[in-house]
Scaffold this motif. Structure first.
Motif, short mmCIF file in Angstrom:
data_model
loop_
_atom_site.label_atom_id
_atom_site.label_comp_id
_atom_site.label_asym_id
_atom_site.label_seq_id
_atom_site.Cartn_x
_atom_site.Cartn_y
_atom_site.Cartn_z
N ALA A 1 -3.82 -8.91 0.07
CA ALA A 1 -5.21 -8.97 0.53
C ALA A 1 -5.75 -10.39 0.50
O ALA A 1 -6.43 -10.83 1.43
N ASP B 1 -9.05 -11.45 2.39
CA ASP B 1 -9.97 -10.38 1.99
C ASP B 1 -10.08 -10.36 0.46
O ASP B 1 -9.49 -9.51 -0.21
N GLU C 1 0.83 -1.21 0.00
CA GLU C 1 0.00 0.00 0.00
C GLU C 1 0.86 1.25 0.00
O GLU C 1 0.53 2.24 -0.66
N ARG D 1 -11.22 -6.98 -1.39
CA ARG D 1 -10.17 -5.98 -1.57
C ARG D 1 -9.17 -6.43 -2.64
O ARG D 1 -8.66 -5.62 -3.41
#
Length: 920
Positions: free
Chosen positions: A688, A693, A662, A696
């Protein structure tokens, strides 16, 4: 050091002292004579008493042309430690830079010197706070200043700086970047009238009339140095000074200093001129240059406060004294002095400097000496100093040798570019282009100029046209220009033009026997093929041939790139053992020659190769080194963050992988780096998915389409992310899109002979079939995928197949198959050094033992029964983990769930409740 020197400075000293006590840096600035050095000495004394390790330097204007002089002074007492703690590839360049070793016949760059100093400072800081002290930092030589600035941007704690900077009255300082943050910039103001009167009372050997002291305050404008010098001049006046008489000196300090020097005998004045003409005067050197004993003259100069002598080295008590002594001499006398100094010094750069200043005439021999000195400076990793010397060599080259002058200007341009001074590089290259009498030198200068103005597309293209016109007819020159034209076209995404120029450059290089040009051309052509999605295997052929040719060449940027890409080619083909051997050998060689910028690039490939070869710990080490190195260099840190994120994904933690990915993506957006935005998004998606997840992950992967043309290669083996994208799509129910991506990537893999990617595609195809309601067929597909992998696979892919098998078997309620698969996955992830993936498999294994809705709370699964039995036997969590092939964390998690289910708080209570349930 007396308190008198700090009259009127109490508040300023307190501010600076508090900044230093809270791990900050301080930059004191102001005009000459304002008292910066005196304040600095007071602060240094306090920090030394507080236990700080103090490294100090006091550069002078005459030293500014000698590379690494300030650095040598700072580290002079720490060199033994430096040699002990530095690895060879950093120690040797620092030894050469500081003249502790001769330059080896290998590639060296200034980056290695910077990293070496950074390493030493960080090591010193582990043993306590370090204070760097640089008095008159504006005179630090450029090479040392660049090192200090480089380190300042990267030192986060433990190292501070106290610097003084001379600026004109009212101007702002320029050297804050050389100080580790946070930096307190403190202007040293003029003293008040009362403070000047107090200073004159305490420092002069006789009191002055108050009215005269006030006149001195007005004339000095509160500058303590000027005030004291004026006061001394008044006291030396034979008849005194009445209130109505003018002061016995003019308001100009040079006149004042001249009167002070006028009392010296001619021999002492000559001694001072020799000292002022030398960048680092020593007593022994001055005795040799003057050819006589100088003890009495030194004593006379020291007695009147003009010089200080320490450890055999002479320093003027104030920089203005040196400047005045030098300026007061005639130009003929100065030239004579430099000639005599040139005969007694032994440092090549200093010899060349003195010889250059000994004459204003062109001189072929002198120009050659300056040329040689520039080469020495370059070999010491000081390209900035080398550029200055080559430019001076060009200025001293006779007018009837324009070719030599142009060649030296070209060397100056190249050295300036290496030092990061692109504006200077462009300026000097333009001069070389203007005077070069031959096409060869002119083309070389034009290519340097093109590099310097690369971002200006119009000028770049115009200069390429000019270079091509000059090179036409000369195979070697034309090959070089066409390689540059190919790079330009590729940069502008004119792929057909890039391919054509690369192809012709290859032919020209072969025809004229320029092997390095052939390697460059093959590398350029392979870049086009990889980006363009050629399906004939041409890119592999080009990379293989470039690597074969490069194997016999000395390391250069082109050779390193060719060998690096050859190792990656082996990786793309699933030849992981060969890829590891190739990249390891290249990394060792690049370290040995000290080329840090090359090393950063090689570590990018090393991380990828270790990651996909099932060597998670090695990938993590390479990725972290790459990140630290590129952050230290300041070269595209977002790229290093992507690399480190993949390393964490393979051999570290999932959260670290996510955070780095990120951060990389944010940085890519900030600097508009579209080339690496795609890889950053891919890393975000993979992290992710690893963290569970998939929504995402799909968002990140889906955003890649926007950047694919600019960043993501057609070849699915170059950046393997598609299988994770497909898995995320399946998990979010987007099965139609998942099937379409599988078809697309499988077609690419078949056409490009990327068998190694089929394992990942087989895994996600099985997940898709299971999602569509046929887990039995999905398990068969996994069996076929693993069986057909042969010896071309990435170990993590096989381990993830077992993880998928366990999940599908659990869906089919085949618990024994699922348990076996999860245990196999745990073992393989552990063997590959992939702790984050092992944790995922352990979590899945634990899910097998979660009680169903129909199970009574007192009922235990097989796995829970084993854990309870071992608890009863008194086994520790670690012993249970080892016996059941689980991590300690997984055992702790299962025990916590049992405590919660039975409503207990410890092992004893758990056993009691289990026994009670059994009795019932």
């Amino acid at each position: 050091m007396t308190d008198d020197e700090l009259i009127g400075r109490a508040g300023l000293v307190d501010r600076a002292q508090k900044q230093l006590e809270t791990a900050g840096s301080v930059l004191l600035y102001g005009p000459t004579g304002i008292g910066k050095s005196a304040i600095g000495r007071s602060l240094v004394a306090e920090r030394a008493l507080a236990g700080c390790r103090v490294l100090s330097a006091a550069p002078s204007q005459s030293e500014a042309g000698l590379p690494y002089v300030t650095l040598l002074d700072l580290l002079s007492d720490q060199l033994e430690l430096a040699w002990q703690v530095l690895p060879d590839h950093l120690r040797q360049p620092l030894e050469v830079a500081l003249l502790k070793a001769s330059a080896p016949d290998s590639v060296r760059d200034e980056l290695a010197v910077r990293l070496a100093v950074l390493h030493v400072l960080r090591r010193l800081a582990t043993n306590g706070p370090v204070l760097l002290v640089v008095d008159d930092i504006q005179w630090a030589d450029p090479s040392s200043l660049e090192v200090l600035t480089f380190c300042a941007r990267r030192l986060t704690e433990g190292v501070q700086m106290l610097a003084t900077e001379q600026v004109a009255d009212g101007d702002l300082p320029m050297m804050a970047e050389a100080c580790p943050e946070p930096v307190l910039q403190v202007e040293v103001p003029a003293l008040t009238e009362q403070d000047v009167l107090a200073l004159l009372r305490t420092r002069l050997y006789e009191p002055l009339p108050v009215r005269t002291a006030r006149r001195i305050f007005a004339a000095s404008a509160g500058n303590p140095f000027m005030a004291l010098e004026l006061g001394r001049a008044v006291l030396r006046h034979p008849e005194g000074v009445s209130p109505n008489d003018p002061l016995p000196v003019s308001s100009r300090l040079k006149t004042l200093l001249g009167d002070r020097l006028a009392d010296l005998d001619p021999g002492t004045r000559e001694l001072l001129l020799h000292a002022a003409s030398s960048p680092r005067p020593t007593v022994a050197q001055l005795a040799l240059s003057l050819g006589r004993p100088i003890d009495a003259e030194l004593a006379a100069a020291e007695r009147v406060g003009l010089i200080d002598i320490s450890s055999g080295r002479l320093r003027f008590s104030h920089p203005l004294l040196r400047e005045f002594v030098y300026a007061d001499a005639t130009s003929a006398t100065r030239r004579q002095t430099h000639a005599r100094l040139a005969a007694v010094v032994d440092e090549p750069v200093e010899i060349a400097r003195h010889r250059a200043l000994a004459t204003q005439e062109a001189d072929a021999s002198l120009a050659a000496s300056l040329d040689e000195a520039a080469t020495v400076a370059g070999g010491r990793g000081a390209p900035g100093a080398a550029a200055t010397l080559w430019r001076l060599a060009a200025d001293r080259t006779p007018s009837d040798a324009p070719g030599e002058r142009a060649s030296r200007l070209t060397c100056a341009s190249e050295a300036a570019a290496s030092a990061g001074h692109l504006a200077e590089s462009a300026e000097v290259a333009r001069l070389a282009v203007q005077i070069a009498p031959d096409a060869c030198t002119r083309v070389e200068a034009l290519l340097l100029l093109i590099d310097a103005v690369w971002s200006d597309r119009d000028e770049r293209l115009a200069l390429l046209d000019q270079a091509f016109a000059d090179a036409e007819g000369d195979d070697r020159l034309e090959a070089r220009v066409r390689i540059q034209r190919s790079a330009s076209a590729y940069f502008d995404r004119r792929l057909r033009d890039a391919a054509e120029d690369a192809h012709i450059a290859e032919e020209l290089g072969r025809r004229c026997g320029d092997t390095e040009a052939v390697v460059d051309a093959l590398n350029a052509a392979s870049s086009v093929e990889i980006h363009d999605g050629n399906t004939t295997g041409e890119s592999d052929r080009l990379l293989a041939e470039a690597a074969s040719l490069a194997a016999g060449l000395k390391l250069t940027k082109s050779v390193v790139h060719a060998r690096q890409m050859a190792a990656m080619r082996k990786l793309f083909r699933g030849e992981t053992a060969e890829a590891v051997d190739a990249i390891t050998a290249l990394t060792d060689e690049v370290r040995a020659v000290g080329a840090m910028s090359w090393l950063a690039s090689v570590l990018i490939s090393a991380t990828a190769i270790f990651e996909r070869s099932g060597r998670g710990a090695d990938a993590l080490a390479a990725g972290q080194e790459c990140l630290q190195l590129m952050l230290d260099i300041g070269d595209e840190p977002e790229v290093a963050m992507v690399v480190a994120a993949r390393a964490e994904w393979a051999g570290g933690t999932a959260t670290a992988a996510r955070d780095l990915a990120e951060a990389a993506l944010e940085r890519c957006h900030q600097v508009t780096n579209e080339e690496w935005t795609g890889p950053a998004l891919a890393s975000c998606g993979m992290a992710a998915l690893l963290l569970g997840d998939p929504q995402r992950a799909v968002a990140a992967f889906g955003a890649i389409d926007k950047f694919r043309e600019a960043a993501m290669p057609f070849d699915p083996a170059v950046i393997p992310w598609h299988a994770d994208y497909i898995e995320a799509l399946i998990a979010t129910g987007e099965t139609v899109e998942a099937a379409a991506v599988i078809t697309d990537i499988r077609d690419r893999a078949v056409k490009l002979d990327r068998q190694v990617t089929m394992v990942g595609l087989g895994r996600v195809e099985a997940l898709l079939v299971a999602k569509q309601g046929d887990p039995g067929k999905a398990l068969e597909l996994l069996d076929q995928t693993v069986a057909s992998a042969g010896d071309r696979y990435y170990p993590l892919d096989l381990a993830r197949c077992e993880l998928a098998r366990g999940r599908i078997a659990r869906q089919a309620r085949r618990r024994s198959v699922a348990r076996s698969a999860f245990l196999d996955a745990i073992e393989q992830f552990d063997r590959s050094g992939a702790p984050a993936w092992r944790e995922v498999a352990e979590t899945e294994l634990a899910r097998l033992d979660v009680p169903s809705r129909t199970r009574q709370p007192s009922e235990l699964s097989d796995n829970e029964l084993q854990i309870v039995a071992m608890v009863r036997d008194g086994s520790t969590n670690r012993e249970i983990a080892a016996a059941l092939y689980l991590s300690v964390k997984a055992v702790e998690s299962q025990l916590t769930r049992l405590y919660r289910r039975f409503g207990v708080a410890n092992r004893t209570q758990l056993l009691r409740m289990v026994d009670r349930g059994s009795a019932q």
